[in-house]
Motif scaffolding. Structure first.
Motif, PDB file in Angstrom:
ATOM      1  N   HIS A 215       0.822  -1.214   0.000  1.00 50.52           N
ATOM      2  CA  HIS A 215       0.000   0.000   0.000  1.00 50.52           C
ATOM      3  C   HIS A 215       0.854   1.262   0.000  1.00 50.52           C
ATOM      4  CE1 HIS A 215      -2.855  -2.930   2.056  1.00 50.52           C
ATOM      5  NE2 HIS A 215      -3.406  -2.648   0.896  1.00 50.52           N
ATOM      6  N   ILE A 216       1.962   1.220   0.711  1.00 48.55           N
ATOM      7  CA  ILE A 216       2.896   2.348   0.734  1.00 48.55           C
ATOM      8  C   ILE A 216       4.301   1.778   0.559  1.00 48.55           C
ATOM      9  CG2 ILE A 216       3.876   4.243   2.105  1.00 48.55           C
ATOM     10  CD1 ILE A 216       1.282   4.551   3.549  1.00 48.55           C
ATOM     11  N   VAL A 217       5.073   2.375  -0.328  1.00 51.31           N
ATOM     12  CA  VAL A 217       6.466   1.960  -0.507  1.00 51.31           C
ATOM     13  C   VAL A 217       7.358   3.107  -0.051  1.00 51.31           C
ATOM     14  CG1 VAL A 217       8.263   1.362  -2.186  1.00 51.31           C
ATOM     15  CG2 VAL A 217       5.984   0.330  -2.360  1.00 51.31           C
ATOM     16  N   MET A 218       8.336   2.760   0.789  1.00 49.25           N
ATOM     17  CA  MET A 218       9.259   3.750   1.309  1.00 49.25           C
ATOM     18  C   MET A 218      10.679   3.412   0.855  1.00 49.25           C
ATOM     19  SD  MET A 218      11.473   3.490   4.176  1.00 49.25           S
ATOM     20  CE  MET A 218      12.710   4.696   4.592  1.00 49.25           C
ATOM     21  N   VAL A 235      11.817   8.787   0.497  1.00 43.41           N
ATOM     22  CA  VAL A 235      10.739   8.769  -0.495  1.00 43.41           C
ATOM     23  C   VAL A 235       9.567   7.952   0.039  1.00 43.41           C
ATOM     24  CG1 VAL A 235      10.099   8.128  -2.854  1.00 43.41           C
ATOM     25  CG2 VAL A 235      12.457   8.817  -2.366  1.00 43.41           C
ATOM     26  N   LEU A 236       8.352   8.474  -0.131  1.00 39.70           N
ATOM     27  CA  LEU A 236       7.134   7.682   0.083  1.00 39.70           C
ATOM     28  C   LEU A 236       6.351   7.679  -1.217  1.00 39.70           C
ATOM     29  CD1 LEU A 236       5.653   8.869   3.513  1.00 39.70           C
ATOM     30  CD2 LEU A 236       6.962   6.774   3.058  1.00 39.70           C
ATOM     31  N   ALA A 237       5.815   6.507  -1.574  1.00 41.26           N
ATOM     32  CA  ALA A 237       4.980   6.405  -2.769  1.00 41.26           C
ATOM     33  C   ALA A 237       3.696   5.671  -2.399  1.00 41.26           C
ATOM     34  CB  ALA A 237       5.717   5.642  -3.869  1.00 41.26           C
ATOM     35  N   THR A 238       2.561   6.170  -2.874  1.00 37.94           N
ATOM     36  CA  THR A 238       1.282   5.484  -2.649  1.00 37.94           C
ATOM     37  C   THR A 238       0.304   5.845  -3.754  1.00 37.94           C
ATOM     38  OG1 THR A 238      -0.581   5.125  -1.147  1.00 37.94           O
ATOM     39  CG2 THR A 238       0.391   7.327  -1.131  1.00 37.94           C
ATOM     40  N   ARG A 239      -0.580   4.877  -4.059  1.00 33.09           N
ATOM     41  CA  ARG A 239      -1.610   5.143  -5.077  1.00 33.09           C
ATOM     42  C   ARG A 239      -2.889   5.655  -4.456  1.00 33.09           C
ATOM     43  NH1 ARG A 239       0.106  -0.261  -8.397  1.00 33.09           N
ATOM     44  NH2 ARG A 239       1.869   0.733  -9.432  1.00 33.09           N
ATOM     45  N   ASN A 240      -2.938   5.745  -3.123  1.00 38.67           N
ATOM     46  CA  ASN A 240      -4.132   6.241  -2.446  1.00 38.67           C
ATOM     47  C   ASN A 240      -4.115   7.774  -2.481  1.00 38.67           C
ATOM     48  OD1 ASN A 240      -5.757   7.306  -0.285  1.00 38.67           O
ATOM     49  ND2 ASN A 240      -5.957   5.207   0.475  1.00 38.67           N
ATOM     50  N   LYS A 241      -5.033   8.373  -3.237  1.00 42.67           N
ATOM     51  CA  LYS A 241      -4.998   9.824  -3.474  1.00 42.67           C
ATOM     52  C   LYS A 241      -5.199  10.625  -2.182  1.00 42.67           C
ATOM     53  CE  LYS A 241      -6.286  10.254  -8.314  1.00 42.67           C
ATOM     54  NZ  LYS A 241      -6.706   8.959  -8.852  1.00 42.67           N
ATOM     55  N   ASP A 242      -6.092  10.159  -1.307  1.00 41.03           N
ATOM     56  CA  ASP A 242      -6.325  10.891  -0.052  1.00 41.03           C
ATOM     57  C   ASP A 242      -5.075  10.867   0.825  1.00 41.03           C
ATOM     58  OD1 ASP A 242      -8.882  11.443  -0.838  1.00 41.03           O
ATOM     59  OD2 ASP A 242      -9.720   9.653   0.124  1.00 41.03           O
ATOM     60  N   TRP A 243      -4.455   9.703   0.891  1.00 37.98           N
ATOM     61  CA  TRP A 243      -3.212   9.594   1.670  1.00 37.98           C
ATOM     62  C   TRP A 243      -2.153  10.523   1.086  1.00 37.98           C
ATOM     63  CZ3 TRP A 243      -2.268   3.597   2.341  1.00 37.98           C
ATOM     64  CH2 TRP A 243      -3.231   3.080   3.220  1.00 37.98           C
ATOM     65  N   PHE A 244      -2.038  10.514  -0.234  1.00 38.51           N
ATOM     66  CA  PHE A 244      -1.008  11.342  -0.875  1.00 38.51           C
ATOM     67  C   PHE A 244      -1.199  12.816  -0.498  1.00 38.51           C
ATOM     68  CE2 PHE A 244       0.872  13.942  -4.132  1.00 38.51           C
ATOM     69  CZ  PHE A 244       2.089  13.323  -4.376  1.00 38.51           C
TER      70      PHE A 244
END
Ligand code: PLP
Length: 416
Positions: A215-218, A235-244
């Motif tokens: 869900h989240i890649v660091m 770096v943090l990457a996520t496809r969840n728009k609200d989280w982003f």
């Protein structure tokens, strides 16, 4: 049109970078071109460094929108306001990271700053975690102090509940051994926990944890993304728009954004990352193969290696690597450039780095220079026979010869 995301009421930057939609573009090409839409203002081939902390508002009064009327039209690729929110070098780096990792990405001042951002967002009641990079436990200690956070070992991850965190580092520092992301993704699915993968030790092209359900890649960008041992980055990457959006807003308020100089250096670094990481991983695998054969009494240099080396650890030596269709070969497209050695005695491990010419004795990893660390220097819990090896861009045979000379020197020194 410009809005002011620095005001209390305004939304966080609403323009979420998206990975390139042209699947035919290979990684090495996109690392050179995924930011080209940001070149419009300049003729430079190498991107310029922008040091300004603040940016002029429009000179056209009709375009000035007061903060209280801020709308959703803020475009951080051009409308920079203040560098704690966005700045040109950070936006450029994030375009490249988004393309590299395959999900909208944010840059932080360090790997631990990124993790702090993730835990601030998720604020879990329980985290399942075992071992891993020691600094991560320092971040979790802060949350234990501020909240009622409880830690569980990964073996008890099925006790997690909705919104808790399954924290999996793979490959695992300091051993370079991989963990099964798909397995933990299925536990996350069952329990409602968030699967956070610390993928620092194997950036693309070596693995893509989103493909297995992260869900989240660091990443600690200090390592392979920086690659030249001259910057701190997270770096943090996520496809969840609200989280982003929340992460971007929290980053602005905690001030944990990556500096422009670091983002500029990291952009330079990403241009060559695919080539670097592929070569470093191949060289490490060749060294590990040589060492393990010799250690187990089968192959060149077995006498001297057998007298000094007790154990070699690396993803390529995991039992699961033998299974052509197993999870390990599906997850990893290369074994990674970090491995660990146990020597026969503490004193041997303490002395070996000083005998070497090509490996520098230092902590950290991922740079173009090969490093070796007597792990007891930085990790209180480390086994005193352990050495961690980060393989750089030297020719692997030169590194092998350097190690061999070092082993011979230890054997000559006699009764250590
Ligand atoms: C280095 C490292 C970190 C911490 O990153 P910093 O950039 O030093 O803050 C976290 N996780 C892993 C696996 C690391 O190797």
């Amino acid at each position: 049109m410009q809005s002011n995301p620095l005001s209390e009421t305004a939304p966080a930057s609403t323009s979420i970078p998206q990975p390139s939609s042209t699947p035919s573009t290979s990684l090495c090409t996109s690392l050179l071109h995924a930011d080209s839409h940001l070149n419009h203002l300049f003729a430079d081939v190498a991107p310029p460094l922008h040091v300004s902390s603040t940016f002029q508002y429009s000179s056209d009064p009709s375009k000035l929108i007061p903060a209280k009327d801020a709308s959703l039209t803020f475009d951080p690729s051009t409308d920079h306001i203040y560098s704690r929110l966005t700045a040109p070098n950070g936006t450029r780096l994030e375009a490249l990271l988004t393309s590299l990792i395959g999900a909208p990405s944010l840059a932080y001042g360090s790997g631990l700053a990124a993790l702090f951002g993730a835990y601030t967002l998720l604020n879990p009641r329980k985290v399942a975690i075992t071992d891993g990079y020691h600094g991560v436990h320092g971040v979790l200690d802060i949350f234990k102090r501020l909240t009622h956070l409880e830690l569980l070992p990964l073996s008890r991850a099925d006790e997690l509940g909705h919104g808790d965190v399954l924290h999996v580092e793979t490959p695992l520092n300091p051993y370079g051994e991989a963990r099964n992301v798909a397995h933990y993704a299925s536990i996350a699915e069952k329990t409602g926990a968030v699967l956070l993968i610390d993928a620092t030790l194997a950036p693309p092209p070596l693995q893509d944890p989103f493909a297995q359900g992260a869900h989240i890649v660091m990443h600690s960008g200090t390592k392979y993304i920086g690659g030249h041992t001259d910057l701190l980055l997270g770096v943090l990457a996520t496809r969840n728009k609200d989280w982003f959006k929340q992460l971007a807003l929290d980053r602005m308020h905690t001030g944990s954004v990556a500096g422009s100089m670091e983002c500029w250096l990291a952009t330079r670094s990403l241009r060559t990352m695919e080539v670097r990481v592929t070569r470093q991983s191949e060289s490490a695998s060749a060294l590990v193969n040589w060492l393990e054969k010799a250690r187990s009494g089968d192959g060149p240099n077995k006498e001297v290696v057998g007298k000094v080396v007790a154990k070699v650890r690396h993803a390529s030596l995991q039992e699961e690597a033998k299974d052509e269709d197993g999870w390990l070969r599906q997850q990893m497209k290369g074994w990674g450039a970090l491995f660990a050695l146990n020597l026969k005695k503490d004193e041997m491990a303490k002395r070996l780095p000083s005998t070497l010419k090509l490996f520098m004795h230092a902590t950290s990893l991922g740079g173009v220079e090969s490093l070796m660390e007597w792990r007891a220097m930085s990790d209180e819990k480390a086994d005193p026979t352990m050495l961690r090896v980060s393989v750089g861009l030297e020719r692997w045979e030169d590194l092998r010869d350097d190690l061999l000379k070092g082993f011979e020197a230890l054997v000559e020194e006699g009764n250590l």
